[in-house]
Design an enzyme around this catalytic site. Structure first.
Site, PDB file in Angstrom:
ATOM      1  N   PHE A 136       0.857  -1.188   0.000  1.00 39.03           N
ATOM      2  CA  PHE A 136       0.000   0.000   0.000  1.00 39.03           C
ATOM      3  C   PHE A 136       0.890   1.234   0.000  1.00 39.03           C
ATOM      4  CE2 PHE A 136      -2.345   3.508   1.806  1.00 39.03           C
ATOM      5  CZ  PHE A 136      -3.552   3.436   1.136  1.00 39.03           C
ATOM      6  N   ASP A 221       9.403   3.021   0.996  1.00 41.17           N
ATOM      7  CA  ASP A 221       8.247   3.720   1.563  1.00 41.17           C
ATOM      8  C   ASP A 221       8.265   3.472   3.070  1.00 41.17           C
ATOM      9  OD1 ASP A 221       5.771   4.364   2.609  1.00 41.17           O
ATOM     10  OD2 ASP A 221       4.633   3.638   0.893  1.00 41.17           O
ATOM     11  N   LYS A 250       3.232  10.603   7.840  1.00 34.61           N
ATOM     12  CA  LYS A 250       2.583  10.216   9.087  1.00 34.61           C
ATOM     13  C   LYS A 250       3.160  10.906  10.321  1.00 34.61           C
ATOM     14  CE  LYS A 250       0.397   5.845   7.784  1.00 34.61           C
ATOM     15  NZ  LYS A 250      -0.988   6.204   8.083  1.00 34.61           N
TER      16      LYS A 250
END
Length: 397
Positions: A136, A221, A250
């Site tokens: 993802f 990532d 985040k």
């Protein structure tokens, strides 16, 4: 349901499956609703609030910056942005930083960078991406196109072309996917939304080796795994290799919108003026907070504590696994990013914990994710495990 939740149902887009909870205040590892109910947060906003809610040092920095400068545009330099870029470079493998607002934007920047770098050095033919199944990377078109879960594609195809898929940890498939047309491979060292699946050392080494062989970029990532979450500042440190490009978001500003793409100088320098941009990327408010976040989470003692807490939680859950093999199938993770795979559907577990006022997430139908603030204490660990065991007891066949 509260009045505010009712209003939300009327006025907000229906693209989220929200619980009927309205949080109005946070403090440390706790969240408080408009009805005064207290919840123990084992989500941290999905690995975002690594330093918990309303951290006093972050609040102070934000207040100070709010009285100085909010925005100028990236036509000029600002002190917080420059200071944060310097800190990120000093603490990582990279040389330069591009700032944006979200993880998906950082991934988009990395994909564009890889294409442009390959184009300038090798020509148009070198344009393909290798991506992993079950991954993802975000929901914008580029990020979605390298996200290896078809459920996110429905209704949005055709996606960006030129992506080759490989199963995680499949060495043979990885080798077969590479050729001279590949410009980059993108991977999460631990697949977060995929159910907390760890890539093996061997697989990551092979990816690095093949990138060097075929002059391709290795993109990590680390949107969910970075900034102390795994017990190291960045998860790539567990593997003894360095990527060419890394995406962060985040936890970078502990809940304020901020993301970063970090890369080596000879790569990122292809982003000349006009090639890429972000209006709000690296705004002074978020960057000021980001500087304080990095100062706190990069402290070796802090990271050792995260690692220890993660090991303690895993040991306790593995004891539950041994006790309830008919309920728990596997426990995996690093630091305070932990996945519990259940033999059964996880929804009843999630719902019962919610009734007990413990917040968790379910990235897969049979996986419960624990990603608490890194500042949680040992009593809170014990309390969560106790509630989890009582929940499992109630679900026994």
């Amino acid at each position: 349901m509260s009045y505010l939740a009712d209003l939300g149902e009327v006025y907000l887009a229906p693209n989220y499956k929200r619980e009927p909870l309205v949080f109005v205040k946070g403090e440390g590892t706790r969240l408080f609703t408009d009805k005064g109910e207290e919840y123990l947060d084992f989500t941290a906003g999905i690995a975002v609030c690594n330093l918990g809610h309303a951290h006093p040092q972050l609040v102070q920095v934000l207040k100070e910056q709010a009285e100085l400068l909010w925005h100028t545009s990236n036509l000029y330099y600002t002190e917080p942005q420059v200071r944060l870029a310097k800190k990120l470079v000093e603490l990582s493998f990279g040389d330069k930083v591009f700032f944006a607002n979200s993880g998906a934007e950082a991934v988009e920047a990395a994909l564009k960078l890889a294409r442009r770098w390959a184009y300038q050095n090798f020509g148009k033919k070198k344009h393909k991406f290798i991506a992993l199944k079950n991954s993802f990377h975000g929901r914008t078109f580029g990020a979605l196109s390298v996200t290896g879960q078809s459920k996110y594609w429905e209704g949005f195809e055709p996606l960006v072309p030129g992506v080759v898929w490989v199963e995680p940890n499949d060495l043979k498939g990885l080798e077969e996917a590479f050729d001279e047309t590949v410009c980059a491979i993108i991977m999460e060292p631990i697949q977060g939304e995929g159910g907390i699946n760890l890539l093996t050392q061997e697989f990551i080494y092979k990816a690095k080796e093949l990138c060097q062989k075929y002059s391709a970029l290795l993109i990590f990532d680390e949107i969910q795994t970075g900034l102390g979450r795994t017990g190291r500042l960045f998860a790539y440190e567990h593997f003894g290799i360095e990527p060419d490009v890394m995406c962060l978001a985040k936890a970078l500003a502990n809940g304020l919108p901020l993301s970063a793409m970090i890369a080596k100088k000879e790569i990122i320098d292809v982003l000349t003026p006009g090639s890429h941009a972000s209006t709000f990327g690296g705004n002074p408010l978020a960057c000021a907070v980001g500087c304080k976040v990095l100062e706190i989470v990069s402290d070796p003692t802090f990271l050792e504590e995260v690692d220890l807490k993660g090991k303690i939680i895993q040991e306790k859950i593995k004891a539950l696994h041994k006790k309830y093999p008919e309920i728990i199938k596997q426990v995996r993770g690093k630091g305070l990013l932990i996945g519990i795979e259940f033999v059964i559907e996880v929804k009843p577990v999630y719902q019962e914990l919610l009734k007990r006022r413990i917040l968790t997430t379910t990235p897969k139908p049979n996986v419960l994710r624990l990603s608490p603030p890194l500042i949680l204490n040992y009593r809170e660990i014990d309390y969560c495990i106790l509630q989890l065991e009582e929940t499992i007891e109630a679900l026994k066949p």
